[in-house]
Design a protein around this motif. Sequence first.
Motif, PDB file in Angstrom:
ATOM      1  N   THR A  73       0.844  -1.199   0.000  1.00 55.32           N
ATOM      2  CA  THR A  73       0.000   0.000   0.000  1.00 55.32           C
ATOM      3  C   THR A  73       0.879   1.249   0.000  1.00 55.32           C
ATOM      4  OG1 THR A  73      -0.191   0.078   2.425  1.00 55.32           O
ATOM      5  CG2 THR A  73      -1.844  -1.204   1.222  1.00 55.32           C
ATOM      6  N   GLY A  74       0.348   2.309  -0.573  1.00 54.89           N
ATOM      7  CA  GLY A  74       1.086   3.569  -0.635  1.00 54.89           C
ATOM      8  C   GLY A  74       2.426   3.404  -1.321  1.00 54.89           C
ATOM      9  N   SER A  75       2.404   2.794  -2.506  1.00 53.45           N
ATOM     10  CA  SER A  75       3.667   2.379  -3.130  1.00 53.45           C
ATOM     11  C   SER A  75       3.974   3.078  -4.448  1.00 53.45           C
ATOM     12  CB  SER A  75       3.663   0.862  -3.341  1.00 53.45           C
ATOM     13  OG  SER A  75       2.473   0.422  -3.978  1.00 53.45           O
ATOM     14  N   THR A  76       3.415   4.246  -4.668  1.00 53.43           N
ATOM     15  CA  THR A  76       3.723   4.967  -5.907  1.00 53.43           C
ATOM     16  C   THR A  76       5.004   5.789  -5.802  1.00 53.43           C
ATOM     17  OG1 THR A  76       2.310   6.826  -5.256  1.00 53.43           O
ATOM     18  CG2 THR A  76       1.302   5.084  -6.592  1.00 53.43           C
ATOM     19  N   ALA A  77       5.545   5.925  -4.595  1.00 50.95           N
ATOM     20  CA  ALA A  77       6.763   6.704  -4.397  1.00 50.95           C
ATOM     21  C   ALA A  77       7.395   6.309  -3.073  1.00 50.95           C
ATOM     22  CB  ALA A  77       6.461   8.206  -4.410  1.00 50.95           C
ATOM     23  N   GLY A  78       8.592   6.837  -2.828  1.00 48.15           N
ATOM     24  CA  GLY A  78       9.228   6.705  -1.527  1.00 48.15           C
ATOM     25  C   GLY A  78       9.553   5.287  -1.102  1.00 48.15           C
ATOM     26  N   ILE A  79       9.433   5.033   0.200  1.00 48.19           N
ATOM     27  CA  ILE A  79       9.746   3.722   0.760  1.00 48.19           C
ATOM     28  C   ILE A  79       8.854   2.652   0.149  1.00 48.19           C
ATOM     29  CG2 ILE A  79       9.666   2.330   2.864  1.00 48.19           C
ATOM     30  CD1 ILE A  79      10.556   4.819   4.420  1.00 48.19           C
ATOM     31  N   GLY A  80       7.583   2.955  -0.041  1.00 50.46           N
ATOM     32  CA  GLY A  80       6.656   1.972  -0.598  1.00 50.46           C
ATOM     33  C   GLY A  80       7.065   1.513  -1.981  1.00 50.46           C
TER      34      GLY A  80
ATOM     35  N   GLN B 202      24.639   8.339  11.622  1.00 51.04           N
ATOM     36  CA  GLN B 202      24.820   9.781  11.437  1.00 51.04           C
ATOM     37  C   GLN B 202      24.466  10.260  10.028  1.00 51.04           C
ATOM     38  OE1 GLN B 202      28.682  10.980  12.925  1.00 51.04           O
ATOM     39  NE2 GLN B 202      28.311  10.076  14.933  1.00 51.04           N
ATOM     40  N   ARG B 203      23.415   9.681   9.495  1.00 52.71           N
ATOM     41  CA  ARG B 203      22.908  10.079   8.186  1.00 52.71           C
ATOM     42  C   ARG B 203      21.493   9.521   8.058  1.00 52.71           C
ATOM     43  NH1 ARG B 203      22.568   5.541   5.042  1.00 52.71           N
ATOM     44  NH2 ARG B 203      24.008   3.825   5.514  1.00 52.71           N
ATOM     45  N   ALA B 204      20.822   9.919   7.010  1.00 57.79           N
ATOM     46  CA  ALA B 204      19.528   9.317   6.705  1.00 57.79           C
ATOM     47  C   ALA B 204      19.755   7.981   5.994  1.00 57.79           C
ATOM     48  CB  ALA B 204      18.713  10.249   5.818  1.00 57.79           C
ATOM     49  N   ALA B 205      18.897   7.030   6.263  1.00 59.47           N
ATOM     50  CA  ALA B 205      18.930   5.770   5.525  1.00 59.47           C
ATOM     51  C   ALA B 205      18.381   5.996   4.121  1.00 59.47           C
ATOM     52  CB  ALA B 205      18.093   4.715   6.234  1.00 59.47           C
ATOM     53  N   SER B 206      18.741   5.131   3.214  1.00 62.25           N
ATOM     54  CA  SER B 206      18.140   5.180   1.879  1.00 62.25           C
ATOM     55  C   SER B 206      16.865   4.350   1.889  1.00 62.25           C
ATOM     56  CB  SER B 206      19.107   4.624   0.830  1.00 62.25           C
ATOM     57  OG  SER B 206      19.271   3.217   0.994  1.00 62.25           O
ATOM     58  N   VAL B 207      15.989   4.635   0.945  1.00 61.74           N
ATOM     59  CA  VAL B 207      14.755   3.849   0.853  1.00 61.74           C
ATOM     60  C   VAL B 207      15.079   2.390   0.532  1.00 61.74           C
ATOM     61  CG1 VAL B 207      13.246   5.782   0.252  1.00 61.74           C
ATOM     62  CG2 VAL B 207      14.434   4.544  -1.573  1.00 61.74           C
ATOM     63  N   GLU B 208      16.167   2.158  -0.188  1.00 57.97           N
ATOM     64  CA  GLU B 208      16.559   0.786  -0.528  1.00 57.97           C
ATOM     65  C   GLU B 208      16.985   0.014   0.719  1.00 57.97           C
ATOM     66  OE1 GLU B 208      16.592   3.233  -4.063  1.00 57.97           O
ATOM     67  OE2 GLU B 208      17.686   3.478  -2.162  1.00 57.97           O
ATOM     68  N   GLU B 209      17.616   0.698   1.673  1.00 58.38           N
ATOM     69  CA  GLU B 209      18.032   0.018   2.903  1.00 58.38           C
ATOM     70  C   GLU B 209      16.819  -0.447   3.706  1.00 58.38           C
ATOM     71  OE1 GLU B 209      22.352   1.942   3.988  1.00 58.38           O
ATOM     72  OE2 GLU B 209      20.601   3.242   4.172  1.00 58.38           O
ATOM     73  N   VAL B 210      15.766   0.352   3.721  1.00 61.18           N
ATOM     74  CA  VAL B 210      14.532  -0.070   4.386  1.00 61.18           C
ATOM     75  C   VAL B 210      13.891  -1.225   3.608  1.00 61.18           C
ATOM     76  CG1 VAL B 210      12.238   0.632   5.142  1.00 61.18           C
ATOM     77  CG2 VAL B 210      14.163   2.229   5.338  1.00 61.18           C
ATOM     78  N   ALA B 211      13.851  -1.093   2.293  1.00 67.58           N
ATOM     79  CA  ALA B 211      13.240  -2.133   1.455  1.00 67.58           C
ATOM     80  C   ALA B 211      13.952  -3.466   1.607  1.00 67.58           C
ATOM     81  CB  ALA B 211      13.238  -1.693  -0.009  1.00 67.58           C
ATOM     82  N   ASN B 212      15.269  -3.442   1.756  1.00 62.75           N
ATOM     83  CA  ASN B 212      16.018  -4.686   1.905  1.00 62.75           C
ATOM     84  C   ASN B 212      15.544  -5.487   3.112  1.00 62.75           C
ATOM     85  OD1 ASN B 212      17.590  -4.060  -0.325  1.00 62.75           O
ATOM     86  ND2 ASN B 212      19.298  -3.265   0.872  1.00 62.75           N
ATOM     87  N   MET B 213      15.281  -4.804   4.209  1.00 62.72           N
ATOM     88  CA  MET B 213      14.781  -5.491   5.396  1.00 62.72           C
ATOM     89  C   MET B 213      13.414  -6.102   5.123  1.00 62.72           C
ATOM     90  SD  MET B 213      15.114  -6.391   8.610  1.00 62.72           S
ATOM     91  CE  MET B 213      16.181  -5.338   9.612  1.00 62.72           C
ATOM     92  N   VAL B 214      12.557  -5.350   4.447  1.00 68.24           N
ATOM     93  CA  VAL B 214      11.211  -5.838   4.151  1.00 68.24           C
ATOM     94  C   VAL B 214      11.270  -7.078   3.264  1.00 68.24           C
ATOM     95  CG1 VAL B 214       9.017  -5.297   3.036  1.00 68.24           C
ATOM     96  CG2 VAL B 214      10.161  -3.570   4.445  1.00 68.24           C
ATOM     97  N   VAL B 215      12.091  -7.041   2.229  1.00 70.39           N
ATOM     98  CA  VAL B 215      12.189  -8.181   1.313  1.00 70.39           C
ATOM     99  C   VAL B 215      12.671  -9.420   2.056  1.00 70.39           C
ATOM    100  CG1 VAL B 215      13.361  -9.094  -0.728  1.00 70.39           C
ATOM    101  CG2 VAL B 215      12.527  -6.739  -0.732  1.00 70.39           C
ATOM    102  N   TYR B 216      13.649  -9.257   2.932  1.00 71.98           N
ATOM    103  CA  TYR B 216      14.120 -10.419   3.708  1.00 71.98           C
ATOM    104  C   TYR B 216      13.005 -10.974   4.585  1.00 71.98           C
ATOM    105  CZ  TYR B 216      16.049 -13.144   7.469  1.00 71.98           C
ATOM    106  OH  TYR B 216      16.256 -14.142   8.393  1.00 71.98           O
ATOM    107  N   VAL B 217      12.312 -10.099   5.314  1.00 74.48           N
ATOM    108  CA  VAL B 217      11.273 -10.569   6.237  1.00 74.48           C
ATOM    109  C   VAL B 217      10.115 -11.212   5.474  1.00 74.48           C
ATOM    110  CG1 VAL B 217       9.670  -9.863   8.060  1.00 74.48           C
ATOM    111  CG2 VAL B 217      11.936  -8.865   7.966  1.00 74.48           C
ATOM    112  N   ALA B 218       9.935 -10.816   4.214  1.00 75.21           N
ATOM    113  CA  ALA B 218       8.881 -11.416   3.389  1.00 75.21           C
ATOM    114  C   ALA B 218       9.280 -12.765   2.811  1.00 75.21           C
ATOM    115  CB  ALA B 218       8.518 -10.461   2.245  1.00 75.21           C
ATOM    116  N   SER B 219      10.514 -13.158   2.999  1.00 73.17           N
ATOM    117  CA  SER B 219      11.033 -14.355   2.345  1.00 73.17           C
ATOM    118  C   SER B 219      10.827 -15.620   3.173  1.00 73.17           C
ATOM    119  CB  SER B 219      12.532 -14.191   2.073  1.00 73.17           C
ATOM    120  OG  SER B 219      13.276 -14.270   3.281  1.00 73.17           O
ATOM    121  N   GLN B 220      11.041 -16.760   2.524  1.00 68.42           N
ATOM    122  CA  GLN B 220      11.011 -18.042   3.220  1.00 68.42           C
ATOM    123  C   GLN B 220      12.117 -18.109   4.261  1.00 68.42           C
ATOM    124  OE1 GLN B 220       8.781 -20.512   3.134  1.00 68.42           O
ATOM    125  NE2 GLN B 220       9.979 -21.561   4.730  1.00 68.42           N
ATOM    126  N   GLN B 221      13.237 -17.468   3.976  1.00 67.15           N
ATOM    127  CA  GLN B 221      14.379 -17.518   4.882  1.00 67.15           C
ATOM    128  C   GLN B 221      14.083 -16.901   6.245  1.00 67.15           C
ATOM    129  OE1 GLN B 221      14.494 -16.916   1.649  1.00 67.15           O
ATOM    130  NE2 GLN B 221      16.463 -17.447   0.718  1.00 67.15           N
TER     131      GLN B 221
END
Length: 264
Positions: free
Chosen positions: A13-20, A225-244
């Motif tokens: 949801t809410g995936s047309t831009a940003g983290i989504g 000491q910086r902002a995370a990238s949206v890809e760094e957040v997405a990486n966690m989501v993809v892992y948690v969504a996985s069989q692993q």
Amino acid sequence: MKIDLSGKTAIVTGSTAGIGYAIAKGLAQAGADVVLNGRTAAAVEQAVATLAAEVSPANIRGVAADVGTAEGCAALVAAQPSADILVNNVGIYGPQDFFEIPDAEWTRFFDVNVMSGVRLSRAYLPGMVERHWGRVLFLSSESGLNIPADMIHYGFTKTAGLSISRGLAKRVAGTGVTVNAILPGPTLSDGLEAMLQEAQAASGQSMEETAAAFVMKHRPSSIIQRAASVEEVANMVVYVASQQASATTGAALRVDGGVVETIA
């Protein structure tokens, strides 16, 4: 580790831009069939076209629906009746003093940030349980633990997401379905970039440098000491969504750069 989500259908949801959008892209790259969502047909169509160009081959479609309403959630479910992965990402935020927040604004934040996830989880979880496999993820925030004084209404909704995800994980215990919450910290998304444009222009620094300065001023406990990238957040989501990640459930998983001052 190779994450393969082939044959799985993911709704973000809410995936047309940003983290989504970054989450949708990561899931598509892992082989999932991805359903993008946004409030307007124009935004959804543009995001689908962009993602299809960036990830090929991929099975990508979009559903325009305002999931901050009961009617919008029903429209999304009608258009996509089943899902293996549900990412409750949609959310709104904005600073406002507690004494100036009217009831209507509390209700709006609750409907978008909390009830969207409640309604969609209620719709999609039973099918996951029947199939003995599924992933539900709630995008919370470090603000759900570190309640910001200037966004109490936002922090409250992100704390609510933690409660719901933990309770749902217990409710579907032993079924093969996991439910988790992801807690990003300051992230260089479209929204943050827009907020920092004026400061960047005045400083003459890059957007990354401007964002880092913002983080250190407003979240000085940040360890990266910086902002995370949206890809760094997405990486966690993809892992948690996985069989692993099948043994990870009922968790609050931080991608906050160490902002939250706790070891647990």
